[in-house]
Write an enzyme that holds these catalytic residues in place. Sequence first.
Site: not given
Ligand code: G3H
Ligand code: 13P
Ligand code: ZN
Length: 311
Positions: A50, A82, A180, A213-216, A257, A259
């Site tokens: 990211s 990402d 997310h 995305h956001g699949a934790s 994934i 989180s």
């Molecule tokens: O989609 C977002 C990810 O969880 C990345 O977050 O920029 O804090 O590393 P971050």
């Molecule tokens: P989570 O916050 O659900 O792990 O999503 C991560 C994500 O989509 C990174 O692009």
């Molecule tokens: Zn994402």
Amino acid sequence: MPLVTTTEMFKKAYAEGYAIGAFNVNNMEIVQGITEAAAELHSPIILQASAGARKYAKPVYLRKLVEAAIEDTGLPIALHLDHGADFEICKSCVDNGFSSVMIDGSHHSFEENIAVTRQVVEYAHAHGVVVEGELGQLAGIEDDVNVSAENASYTQPDQVEEFVSRTGVDSLAIAIGTSHGAYKFKPGQKPQLRFDILEEVSRRLPGFPIVLHGASSVTQSYVKIINDNGGHMEDAIGIPEDMLRQAAKMAVCKINIDSDLRLAFTAGVREYLTANPSHFDPRQYLTPARQNIKDLVRHKILDVLGSANKA
Ligand code: G3H
Ligand code: 13P
Ligand code: ZN
């Protein structure tokens, strides 16, 4: 083996009804934990960085860590940007050796999203790099941008064919109710995803790889360890794993994934330091953190993604 793109990974995943895990990486222990699990299970994986990760670790360190993991494991690994915010960020990752980039124009108007995505696709494809685009907006926090639940919007299926044909993207992230971060649903709220939207999108784009995305899942055993060791994450709730298994069998070829990795890592550190308050060698508390990452990724590959023995 050099870095690979996601083209072949997605083709096989789509045809055989499984998904590739796209795991966010920020440091050596996270890269090692993920890739050791994937290597033992012969699973292809995507490692993604990211903007926050690139700021924290610098792109060159992340790329070298991933190259080291490839040399160490012999696995096919894609290195993915990402949530690339604009053309310049995507270009710099293409120039720095990433094999895949995401241009996230989802907060722009439809026409502006198409324009910036098309620009990234032209540059990336000319350099052998694949591109993920996004339509629809997820709620939650990514980098420092916080999209509230009211401002989030599901993907409109009637836009996807035009978006894909006019941009030339290789995969498409869609919004069907994931978000997310570690607080995806309110306490007492029933987690729900719009599988009807996913189905309609895949009917309109046959054979085309979709990204979630956001699949934790926000593994409750790790949340409990964190809370039992001085943390406060009482209302952390994620996506039920049976929903992810269902998505992986459908057109979803990439499941993001981050989180879950953070929770596993932090649980390892907190638990170790509570049990050993006088220890101060980072190698001691990072060892269980790395092991937790490995255990988590092993579980995801075997029980959620279905990508074991597909490398
Ligand atoms: O989609 C977002 C990810 O969880 C990345 O977050 O920029 O804090 O590393 P971050
Ligand atoms: P989570 O916050 O659900 O792990 O999503 C991560 C994500 O989509 C990174 O692009
Ligand atoms: Zn994402």
